[in-house]
Design a protein around this motif. Structure first.
Motif, PDB file in Angstrom:
ATOM      1  N   PRO A  92     -38.559  -5.115  -3.623  1.00 11.53           N
ATOM      2  CA  PRO A  92     -39.287  -4.385  -4.786  1.00 11.53           C
ATOM      3  C   PRO A  92     -38.484  -3.165  -5.230  1.00 11.53           C
TER       4      PRO A  92
ATOM      5  N   ALA B 240     -39.336  -5.679   9.630  1.00 10.88           N
ATOM      6  CA  ALA B 240     -38.373  -5.170   8.848  1.00 10.88           C
ATOM      7  C   ALA B 240     -38.844  -4.290   7.829  1.00 10.88           C
TER       8      ALA B 240
ATOM      9  N   ILE C 153     -41.888  -9.465   8.588  1.00 12.98           N
ATOM     10  CA  ILE C 153     -42.810  -8.474   7.912  1.00 12.98           C
ATOM     11  C   ILE C 153     -41.846  -7.495   6.971  1.00 12.98           C
TER      12      ILE C 153
ATOM     13  N   GLY D 288     -35.217  -7.914   5.493  1.00 10.54           N
ATOM     14  CA  GLY D 288     -36.157  -8.830   5.755  1.00 10.54           C
ATOM     15  C   GLY D 288     -35.577 -10.238   5.113  1.00 10.54           C
TER      16      GLY D 288
ATOM     17  N   GLU E 201     -45.083  -8.939   2.380  1.00  8.66           N
ATOM     18  CA  GLU E 201     -44.661  -7.879   1.837  1.00  8.66           C
ATOM     19  C   GLU E 201     -45.815  -7.100   1.186  1.00  8.66           C
ATOM     20  N   SER E 202     -46.051  -5.803   1.456  1.00 10.77           N
ATOM     21  CA  SER E 202     -47.144  -5.307   1.155  1.00 10.77           C
ATOM     22  C   SER E 202     -46.831  -4.802  -0.305  1.00 10.77           C
TER      23      SER E 202
ATOM     24  N   GLY F 234     -37.616  -6.106   2.170  1.00 10.82           N
ATOM     25  CA  GLY F 234     -36.485  -5.386   1.657  1.00 10.82           C
ATOM     26  C   GLY F 234     -35.071  -6.002   2.101  1.00 10.82           C
ATOM     27  N   ALA F 235     -34.050  -5.664   1.792  1.00 10.55           N
ATOM     28  CA  ALA F 235     -32.843  -6.190   2.298  1.00 10.55           C
ATOM     29  C   ALA F 235     -32.757  -6.966   3.497  1.00 10.55           C
TER      30      ALA F 235
HETATM   31  P1  NAD Z   1     -36.573  -1.252   2.881  1.00 15.86           P
HETATM   32  O1  NAD Z   1     -37.381   0.100   3.158  1.00 15.86           O
HETATM   33  O2  NAD Z   1     -35.469  -1.709   1.950  1.00 15.86           O
HETATM   34  O3  NAD Z   1     -37.865  -2.549   2.886  1.00 15.86           O
HETATM   35  C1  NAD Z   1     -38.738  -2.585   3.675  1.00 15.86           C
HETATM   36  C2  NAD Z   1     -39.855  -3.313   2.902  1.00 15.86           C
HETATM   37  O4  NAD Z   1     -41.003  -3.332   3.758  1.00 15.86           O
HETATM   38  C3  NAD Z   1     -40.125  -2.586   1.708  1.00 15.86           C
HETATM   39  O5  NAD Z   1     -40.433  -3.656   0.620  1.00 15.86           O
HETATM   40  C4  NAD Z   1     -41.934  -2.196   2.040  1.00 15.86           C
HETATM   41  O6  NAD Z   1     -42.625  -2.221   0.756  1.00 15.86           O
HETATM   42  C5  NAD Z   1     -42.142  -3.311   3.016  1.00 15.86           C
HETATM   43  N1  NAD Z   1     -43.303  -2.718   4.018  1.00 15.86           N
HETATM   44  C6  NAD Z   1     -43.390  -1.629   4.440  1.00 15.86           C
HETATM   45  N2  NAD Z   1     -44.646  -1.775   5.366  1.00 15.86           N
HETATM   46  C7  NAD Z   1     -44.917  -3.102   5.211  1.00 15.86           C
HETATM   47  C8  NAD Z   1     -46.136  -3.577   5.843  1.00 15.86           C
HETATM   48  N3  NAD Z   1     -46.925  -2.748   6.903  1.00 15.86           N
HETATM   49  N4  NAD Z   1     -46.549  -4.755   5.897  1.00 15.86           N
HETATM   50  C9  NAD Z   1     -45.361  -5.410   4.936  1.00 15.86           C
HETATM   51  N5  NAD Z   1     -44.551  -5.010   4.225  1.00 15.86           N
HETATM   52  C10 NAD Z   1     -43.973  -3.546   4.369  1.00 15.86           C
HETATM   53  O7  NAD Z   1     -36.057  -1.498   4.481  1.00 15.86           O
HETATM   54  P2  NAD Z   1     -35.297  -2.690   5.175  1.00 15.86           P
HETATM   55  O8  NAD Z   1     -34.969  -3.734   4.732  1.00 15.86           O
HETATM   56  O9  NAD Z   1     -35.932  -2.544   6.693  1.00 15.86           O
HETATM   57  O10 NAD Z   1     -33.770  -1.966   5.669  1.00 15.86           O
HETATM   58  C11 NAD Z   1     -33.556  -0.687   5.904  1.00 15.86           C
HETATM   59  C12 NAD Z   1     -32.506   0.102   5.154  1.00 15.86           C
HETATM   60  O11 NAD Z   1     -31.367  -0.489   5.430  1.00 15.86           O
HETATM   61  C13 NAD Z   1     -32.844   0.107   3.675  1.00 15.86           C
HETATM   62  O12 NAD Z   1     -32.655   1.382   3.500  1.00 15.86           O
HETATM   63  C14 NAD Z   1     -31.846  -0.936   3.196  1.00 15.86           C
HETATM   64  O13 NAD Z   1     -31.452  -0.559   1.967  1.00 15.86           O
HETATM   65  C15 NAD Z   1     -30.697  -0.912   4.203  1.00 15.86           C
HETATM   66  N6  NAD Z   1     -30.126  -2.175   4.131  1.00 15.86           N
HETATM   67  C16 NAD Z   1     -29.290  -2.508   3.172  1.00 15.86           C
HETATM   68  C17 NAD Z   1     -28.780  -3.831   3.262  1.00 15.86           C
HETATM   69  C18 NAD Z   1     -27.740  -4.196   2.291  1.00 15.86           C
HETATM   70  O14 NAD Z   1     -27.376  -3.435   1.498  1.00 15.86           O
HETATM   71  N7  NAD Z   1     -27.466  -5.700   2.168  1.00 15.86           N
HETATM   72  C19 NAD Z   1     -28.935  -4.631   4.267  1.00 15.86           C
HETATM   73  C20 NAD Z   1     -29.947  -4.095   5.352  1.00 15.86           C
HETATM   74  C21 NAD Z   1     -30.426  -2.826   5.039  1.00 15.86           C
END
Ligand code: NAD
Length: 482
Positions: free
Chosen positions: A226, A285, A195, A201, A219-220, A198-199
């Motif tokens: 996105p 995620a 769920i 997931g 993804e919502s 993002g990165a």
């Molecule tokens: P994120 O915010 O990047 O992505 C979360 C995703 O979940 C978003 O696309 C959002 O629209 C979606 N979402 C939210 N609620 C939802 C729902 N109820 N149902 C379905 N989809 C839903 O967060 P993340 O991937 O969890 O990562 C956390 C943080 O860590 C982020 O800021 C990310 O940039 C960072 N991170 C970076 C890397 C990297 O650079 N490779 C790797 C891991 C994490």
């Protein structure tokens, strides 16, 4: 020198029960430990407080162990594809326990490296929960309930963020995983729902799919990754779909029913239709929330907005002498942003001349799935939304000799320029090694390179980096291999 410091410490403790520093850092992730090292380099008497492991989430439970897992997946994928390279190889297999163990070993090795760096820089480490007793005073509660009181005119909070949950879906660590459980599986689930695309997931979806799990992603928003340029998100979705991952974008999770061994998930898809499916495991995620509670921040008058600490360009909070860096402040929530803020914050405190504030437009973003995604600066949509006159270059890896030679032609490099000034506004990449290649554009952006300078730069042949040159050339109708 260390002995002298320790004696002095003991004398102070005996005198007042308090220990005096120039700087106390709370949280030892890539923000906190970098701040401590830079402060020590600048001659500040520095303490760092950490409740779990030096290195924080990034090193112990995030960036580093996941990159180790994804490397195992990449090697396995290459073995499976050996015949494409004219190699006879049969019986490729994997031992999940060893794959996970390797990632834990890598994290442990690096953690002890950070311990070594603290000792080398004479940063005093306090293990326990630190909180702001009053401006200038951090109290540390240790595991055995004893306390230390640390005094310093400057206190930096770098306590990071924790996984968010969604209403009605609680990560139980058994069937519904956060990233921690997802990176230490005891067995491979046959079916997995991720769920959030993002990165985090997308990296886990890519990892589990490589080892054979049936992976679905919900993804919502209406695109995966996105935050990336729409062309790159679409290309990522196409590639991952080809690898067998199912996507439901613009979808809303309605309920999750958990049994001992699986979860039944109901969601509404983008057309409004209700759907339901059973999965062995679910990874949540859906983003992270800043760790600001239990730190005494609000109580001492530190201003928060949308759950994040409000800071100025030098990472100063609303309370004098109290600073915040990294994931507990505004996005992007990335380790390298935290480390960079650490240096800015400490150098400003120390009065170093010429410190520049962080330019969020020069912070790269990387997703280490297969294929990889990397970007810096504005997307085409963001640039247009700002009313800029935009010039776009695109180059498909299929036009590149090196991509054919290495057998990885699935990729795209997109560059976005300001048509009036020639400024590179953004660069967006998908394909092999792009998380390394992006740094070329980051340096160019940081140096405010013109489009002509980029076009005049010699790129080695044959390299994947030539796609970066071709993309720039394409923006000005001069691409050679397109
Ligand atoms: P994120 O915010 O990047 O992505 C979360 C995703 O979940 C978003 O696309 C959002 O629209 C979606 N979402 C939210 N609620 C939802 C729902 N109820 N149902 C379905 N989809 C839903 O967060 P993340 O991937 O969890 O990562 C956390 C943080 O860590 C982020 O800021 C990310 O940039 C960072 N991170 C970076 C890397 C990297 O650079 N490779 C790797 C891991 C994490």
């Amino acid at each position: 020198m260390i002995d002298v410091d320790l004696k002095e410490e003991k004398r102070l403790v005996a005198q007042s029960g308090q220990q005096q520093f120039d700087l106390v850092v709370v949280g030892a992730g890539p923000g906190g430990y970098v701040a401590a090292i830079r402060a020590a380099q600048l001659g500040m008497r520095t303490a760092i407080v950490e409740r779990e492991h030096l290195g924080g989430v990034c090193l112990n439970w995030g960036c580093i162990p996941t990159k180790s897992l994804l490397k195992s997946a990449e090697v396995y994928q290459t073995l499976l594809n050996a015949d494409a390279y004219g190699l006879a190889f049969s019986g490729a297999g994997f031992d999940l326990k060893q794959v996970v163990q390797r990632s834990r070993d890598v994290a442990a090795r690096l953690r002890s490296g950070v311990e070594g760096l603290m000792a080398k820089n004479r940063v005093q480490v306090f293990t326990g929960n630190g909180w702001l007793q009053s401006p200038g005073v951090v109290e540390v509660t240790h595991a055995d309930d004893t306390r230390s009181v640390l005094q310093a005119p400057h206190i930096i909070f770098a306590t990071g963020a924790s996984p968010r949950e969604i209403p009605g879906v609680r990560a139980d660590g058994k069937v519904i995983w956060t990233a921690r459980e997802a990176m230490t599986p005891e067995a491979l689930p046959e079916s997995l729902l991720v769920i959030g695309a993002g990165a985090i997931g997308i990296e886990f979806a890519s990892f589990y799919r490589t080892f054979g799990t049936a992976v679905t992603v919900i993804e919502s928003l209406d695109a995966i990754l996105p935050q990336e340029d729409a062309d790159i998100s679409a290309a990522a979705q196409r590639s991952l779909k080809k690898r067998g991952i199912s996507f439901h974008t613009g979808a809303r999770v309605e309920s999750v029913d958990v049994s001992d061994t699986s979860a039944t998930v109901c969601w509404t898809d983008s057309s409004g239709e209700s759907r339901s499916e059973q999965f062995d495991r679910v990874i949540l995620a859906v983003g992270v929330a800043a760790n600001t509670q239990g730190l005494g921040l609000v109580e001492q008058g530190v201003k928060l907005e949308r759950g994040q600490v409000v800071v100025d360009e030098w990472c100063r909070t609303s309370v004098d002498g109290v600073y915040a860096i990294g994931d507990m402040t505004a996005p992007p929530l990335l380790a390298h942003k935290a480390s960079h803020e650490a240096v800015i914050c400490v150098e400003k405190i120390a009065g170093v001349a010429g410190v520049e504030p962080l330019d969020p437009m020069s912070v790269p973003r990387c997703t280490y799935s297969s294929p990889q995604v990397a970007s810096v600066g504005l997307t085409e949509e963001q640039a247009r939304a700002q009313g800029l006159s935009v010039r776009v270059g695109k180059f498909d890896l299929r036009g590149l000799g090196k991509a054919h030679a290495v057998g990885e032609m699935d990729g795209l490099v997109k560059t976005v320029f300001d048509d009036d000034s020639g400024e590179l506004l953004g660069a967006h990449m998908i394909g092999p090694a792009v998380t390394e290649l992006i740094q070329g554009y980051v340096v160019a952006k940081n140096l405010e390179t013109t489009e002509q300078e980029l076009m005049d730069t010699v790129f080695a042949h044959p390299t994947l980096s030539e796609a970066m040159h071709e993309s720039v050339l394409d923006a000005f109708d001069q691409a050679i291999h397109a």
